[in-house]
Enzyme design. Structure first.
Site, PDB file in Angstrom:
ATOM      1  N   LYS A 159       1.111  -1.204  -0.044  1.00 38.91           N
ATOM      2  CA  LYS A 159      -0.020   0.315  -0.064  1.00 38.91           C
ATOM      3  C   LYS A 159       0.720   0.987   0.176  1.00 38.91           C
ATOM      4  O   LYS A 159       1.944   1.577   0.698  1.00 38.91           O
ATOM      5  CB  LYS A 159      -0.954   0.204   0.883  1.00 38.91           C
ATOM      6  CG  LYS A 159      -2.153   1.218   1.536  1.00 38.91           C
ATOM      7  CD  LYS A 159      -3.385   1.127   0.286  1.00 38.91           C
ATOM      8  CE  LYS A 159      -4.217   2.356   0.720  1.00 38.91           C
ATOM      9  NZ  LYS A 159      -5.583   1.730  -0.034  1.00 38.91           N
ATOM     10  N   SER A 229      -1.661  -1.528  -4.585  1.00 38.31           N
ATOM     11  CA  SER A 229      -2.638  -0.495  -3.990  1.00 38.31           C
ATOM     12  C   SER A 229      -2.034   1.574  -3.597  1.00 38.31           C
ATOM     13  O   SER A 229      -1.331   1.296  -3.055  1.00 38.31           O
ATOM     14  CB  SER A 229      -3.854  -0.985  -2.949  1.00 38.31           C
ATOM     15  OG  SER A 229      -4.152  -1.852  -3.218  1.00 38.31           O
ATOM     16  N   SER A 230      -3.235   1.997  -4.503  1.00 43.49           N
ATOM     17  CA  SER A 230      -2.510   3.344  -3.454  1.00 43.49           C
ATOM     18  C   SER A 230      -3.421   4.059  -2.484  1.00 43.49           C
ATOM     19  O   SER A 230      -5.235   3.769  -3.452  1.00 43.49           O
ATOM     20  CB  SER A 230      -2.398   5.110  -4.642  1.00 43.49           C
ATOM     21  OG  SER A 230      -2.178   5.638  -4.514  1.00 43.49           O
ATOM     22  N   SER A 345      -7.930  -6.238  -6.924  1.00 36.82           N
ATOM     23  CA  SER A 345      -7.805  -4.761  -7.439  1.00 36.82           C
ATOM     24  C   SER A 345      -7.453  -4.256  -8.888  1.00 36.82           C
ATOM     25  O   SER A 345      -6.922  -4.868  -9.384  1.00 36.82           O
ATOM     26  CB  SER A 345      -6.470  -5.263  -6.080  1.00 36.82           C
ATOM     27  OG  SER A 345      -6.356  -3.667  -6.371  1.00 36.82           O
ATOM     28  N   GLN A 351       1.893  -4.476 -12.911  1.00 39.18           N
ATOM     29  CA  GLN A 351       2.237  -5.498 -12.350  1.00 39.18           C
ATOM     30  C   GLN A 351       1.736  -6.928 -12.818  1.00 39.18           C
ATOM     31  O   GLN A 351       0.189  -6.626 -13.471  1.00 39.18           O
ATOM     32  CB  GLN A 351       0.556  -5.151 -11.182  1.00 39.18           C
ATOM     33  CG  GLN A 351       1.910  -3.947 -10.290  1.00 39.18           C
ATOM     34  CD  GLN A 351       0.093  -3.390  -9.592  1.00 39.18           C
ATOM     35  OE1 GLN A 351      -0.037  -3.895  -9.205  1.00 39.18           O
ATOM     36  NE2 GLN A 351       0.247  -1.672  -9.513  1.00 39.18           N
ATOM     37  N   PRO A 353       1.515  -8.383 -17.498  1.00 42.29           N
ATOM     38  CA  PRO A 353       1.655  -7.284 -18.720  1.00 42.29           C
ATOM     39  C   PRO A 353       0.351  -6.724 -18.832  1.00 42.29           C
ATOM     40  O   PRO A 353      -0.730  -7.016 -18.039  1.00 42.29           O
ATOM     41  CB  PRO A 353       1.391  -8.597 -19.464  1.00 42.29           C
ATOM     42  CG  PRO A 353       1.269 -10.071 -18.934  1.00 42.29           C
ATOM     43  CD  PRO A 353       1.477  -9.529 -17.249  1.00 42.29           C
TER      44      PRO A 353
END
Lengths: 365, 365, 365, 365
Positions: A159, A229-230, A345, A351, A353
């Site tokens: 994260k 995730s951000s 997600s 993350q 191809p």
């Protein structure tokens, strides 16, 4: 050491009742909890506050149990949430626990490690310093898990913070310049920095290749095991590493596979087959209880086509493209597993191809 | 008589260039076109104008070719569109053509029939008169196809009108009372009336059972072969019937299967297997060209759960539930077929079991 | 007794830092806080969790200050939130405090009272028992404020529970039948029950008129001073009454006006003029600091027209109609006040005339 | 020469019945129609097909009347549409007609001119060549109207093409590089190029100032009379210029004012006052029929604040920021005019000050 995994559901983002019940019943010792990965029912974007809500409720519960204050909990247990349960997906969270081994190790078993980086400055987000900070944190988490060989690592959840308008302003006041003040774009760059950091730590690429210039440019550079995730609600990078280790006991294992595109049902079968679970076409009722957690990253194909046919995700002003792809890939994977409690997600830039992604699964041996 | 099927894509809802090219090249005689089923990229709701746009562009093209005026085209060729290409789906349309047999019949082959009902009054929408009008039109379309045995019918596509605010007002001025003036709810009732009409015509239920009181009440009453869309842009019910008949030649066949829920990947495999196309887990590159069209109906499970786990589709204020389910089921079916050109339509109330739906497919023998 | 009002902003729904700062600085005694009315930045619908998030953060703060536990805070201080800051609106909350008079009363001044009803059963929501419970609670809140004459009441804010899918199930298990299991529709009925309850308590209508049958049927029956929000996060009705009383001191007064439709800028001017604040066309920079809070209810005109011209709010599948109207009326009122910190809440069924609503304002004398 | 203006409404984007009726009744000669500016009810984004639908329906009608084919109509009559009727706004279109003078000129009266640029290549979009092409087209439209003095120009409506994914691909195949392949961002750059082109043609800035580097950088450089829409459906820039000229007769005049921010109600009053129409606070029933058209451009304040208070438009993943601001400013202006038939268009980058915009109005003398 042995790892346990609890997949729990919630009736709303502030509902921690299932975890509280595990504590009450003595099934789980609060001090064994080392990480949480969850899927809340927000929109997954900048204004998704379901993540912060869950985090506050989780930290309040843990603070009471561990006799800590809320900021201490937040600074010591990574709680990584991804918003968005489009389509058939079920809001849920997976609690990872680590406890003394109850038996001798017998083959490679699930190993878990966690780490926090230093807080990022707004002007570092999405830049080299960000990549490096994540790589360092991933190595720390591998060490925490006792995983020495990167080949044994199957899933790295990160994260990472992003720039918000207030943070951008704050940086500007200091004379610093953020990469972008658009929060949505900042989240995207932050995810790529995280992916490059993981790829470096796992030796999937080189520092020369995974640099700022390759971001959103060279899609051949990616991590096959990173899930980033951000969110607006954090300032430091948080890392959870999952692998298999002969030093751990327990009855769990983790596997992963790369999805070449959003239709890659074969990758789903493959990841499950590695755990000894066939899906022809669906996981059987007997095998279903063995499957304990599934993590998927996916992304709308940037060229606007899937196997040569147009998709409309990137030109839609009404529904965010990430919401589209989570719904579609979630539907596919749920059809194979027969279970909607999937961590799916979006934002899988670099993350897996371009237009694809990756899947990891944890199952009982 | 023999049937042909052309699956064409569009770059926007007014783009009929692929059909025009078929006419230009002489591959298709415009006078052989008898129906269109298409998937446009609108939101699928009351304010989805991509359906009307496509219809105008189609009618303009056909009017030029057939020396008719636009209203004549619209009144003679059913052009049934469903909005919504959420997730991986590709905007496309399938053109059905009927031509003299080029060879002797050899086994049951795809048969196509069409029919129009009389225009519905706003106050009839969603009521008994609506059910009856659809049932009569389905029988007319079966007769048009020469399909006598309902068992030979595998798919019935109906487009049905709904109440709009102006139509509700018009009815009120006449002293008539509409079932509901809420356009979204009216569309839902109209779809159920259509489903009940099909079920009656195919002998899947009885007139006593498929009545107004069973609507949204007894979900055991459904058609396993009805696909109903509703839209503001029409006033009469339009019906297209697809079946297999020994009186038709050609090289196409149609199959169908019921989906028990949104995860029923087995039903997808089953419908393809009936056409001699395995999917383990995906249709092979060799078989892919044989698969000529796929039609799916689906619906969010009303109780808010799928196989015991909560879904969030029905409580979402941001994304309409039908958009959610189309995206998820579209993702699943595309994973099996390996192709995103799927007609996946929501609003499957009483079209298959609650929370499930149905799938039909056309393939070359 | 005297009333104070604090209009505070937040950077996200869990941000109570401005209130905490008031406590830290000694400007406000936590024990004087009796109610909160706030506007959070969610979607305002069933899945708006920003309300629950704020409530948890508020209760956590107050619990620490008052040495209570979180449920005690929630059960004793009404914290009524409305989601949705569409367009120019600013997320903010108004804290109401009550303290011993610092001076002799001098004319009528702002008086505040609060009350809670008993919890509602799911099957009571939107029905007569619900109306009655709200009416009783409003009378209790008036008594709490010492307001005897309903004419002195200018604004009644009510938060009322609604049916969720789990609550509907729970009722069904008990053999009870909810009015509707559709959460969005349940929220609407709950708001009408609240509006009728207020209208009864203020003598604006009779018990015979404001009954279940008049709901969504006779729009002539409405309260001109009721503002009702509904949410999944509560089980009892919560009431805050604002009026002017000669028994209270302080320097604040409240006024209100009915908005005939969404364009009724005259009502806005009127409510401000009653407080001695002209707006020609906008509140001046000198007067602006006197205006301390503004509350607005609004609703899309049900017939689909405003002053004879079509609007598209009710036929939009992408944006909820309540989000549309909040944005539009918020823009209008902010243009007059010159300030975006407005409580503008949709769902004004039977709160003001159909398609209109109401406005209330608090200003320094 | 004299100008006429017809403000017509539609029941859906393909509904030209009011214009057809004007032709049928002989009230308007089809050959006098020189331009259309309309507001359709789509989302205003890349996938807003209501503009293309209206254009096809309009061109079909005009082609029949003028004995032209559809492409000829589209290439000779600018039909500039902006999608998005959020909040109270009414879908409508204003038809501009030019006919021989029926009386001697008597003071300055409404003058109208139109022009088309050459088609833009995808790689030119949003760049210097785009600015220059618009500037040249504006000068051509001024010449067409006989407007020599830029001071007499009060409103310039431009429709400008943008890059779509297929166009970006086509450019890439030719070895050319587009500014951005993200359609939403391309639309934004295209609008700025249009604004700079207008500002140059009207002498509001210099070629040195209004260059590529100033785009989204120096917000002090703007046109106070430009209204730019961008859409996927065109390839050339289309320009409509409105001014007042002593060489024209008729009874119409046009005015304009700059809006400093989204709350600038004073600018609305000012533009109306210039036409002799007071609004205290609303246009009176007597004056209302004199007001014949209103055009507004607006934009969410980029810094995330309006008069120092936070707004949430730019961080919303559910509703596009342009939809938010159109709804809010539309609500404000409709409150002043008392009429919802307003052309309110977002995307006002460099069209008025940052966070503000502009308003123009046409009224009978």
């Amino acid at each position: 050491m042995q790892a346990s995994v609890y997949r729990l559901t919630m009736s709303h983002p502030g509902d921690l009742s299932e975890l509280a019940a595990l504590f009450e019943s003595g099934s789980l010792d609060p001090s064994h909890v080392i990480a949480v990965i969850g899927k809340t029912e927000g929109n997954g974007g900048v204004n998704d506050f379901t993540r912060g809500y869950f985090t506050l409720a989780f930290a309040t519960l843990m603070a009471g149990k561990l006799k800590l204050d809320i900021p201490q909990v937040i600074a010591s247990i990574p709680c990584i949430l991804s918003g968005g349960t489009e389509g058939v997906l079920t809001p849920h969270y997976t609690v990872f626990a680590r406890s003394p081994a109850s038996a001798q190790p017998d083959g490679k078993r699930l190993a878990i490690g966690v780490a926090f980086s230093v807080p990022m400055l707004p002007e570092q987000i999405g830049r080299q310093a960000h990549i490096d900070a994540v790589a360092t944190a991933v190595q720390a988490a591998m060490a925490d898990a006792g995983l020495e060989n990167p080949e044994d690592v199957h899933f790295v959840q990160v994260k990472t913070p992003c720039v918000t308008l207030p943070r951008a302003e704050e940086a500007t006041r200091r004379g610093a310049q953020v990469l972008t003040a658009d929060p949505g774009r900042s989240m995207a760059y932050a995810r790529v920095a995280g992916a490059f950091g993981v790829a470096l730590a796992l030796g999937e690429t080189t520092a020369a290749a995974a640099s700022e210039v390759a971001m959103f440019a060279d899609y051949g550079i990616y991590s096959s095991r990173a899930s980033i995730s951000s969110g607006v609600e954090i300032e430091a990078n948080e890392v959870i590493v999952l692998g298999n280790s002969a030093a751990w006991s327990g009855d769990l294992q983790v596997s992963h596979a790369v999805m070449q595109d959003a239709l890659d049902i074969g990758a789903v079968s493959h990841a499950l087959a590695d755990l000894g679970i066939p899906a022809l076409p669906q996981v059987s009722a007997q095998d279903a209880p063995r499957l304990r957690a599934v993590f998927v990253k996916c992304e709308p194909a940037r060229a606007g086509k899937i196997r040569g046919q147009r998709h409309t995700m990137l030109e839609d002003t009404d529904i965010n493209a990430q919401r589209h792809i989570r719904g579609a890939v979630g539907g596919l994977v749920a059809g194979v597993t027969g279970d909607t409690r999937l961590f799916v997600s979006g934002g899988a830039e670099h993350q897996g191809p371009d237009g694809g992604g990756l899947i990891a699964a944890i199952a009982q041996v």
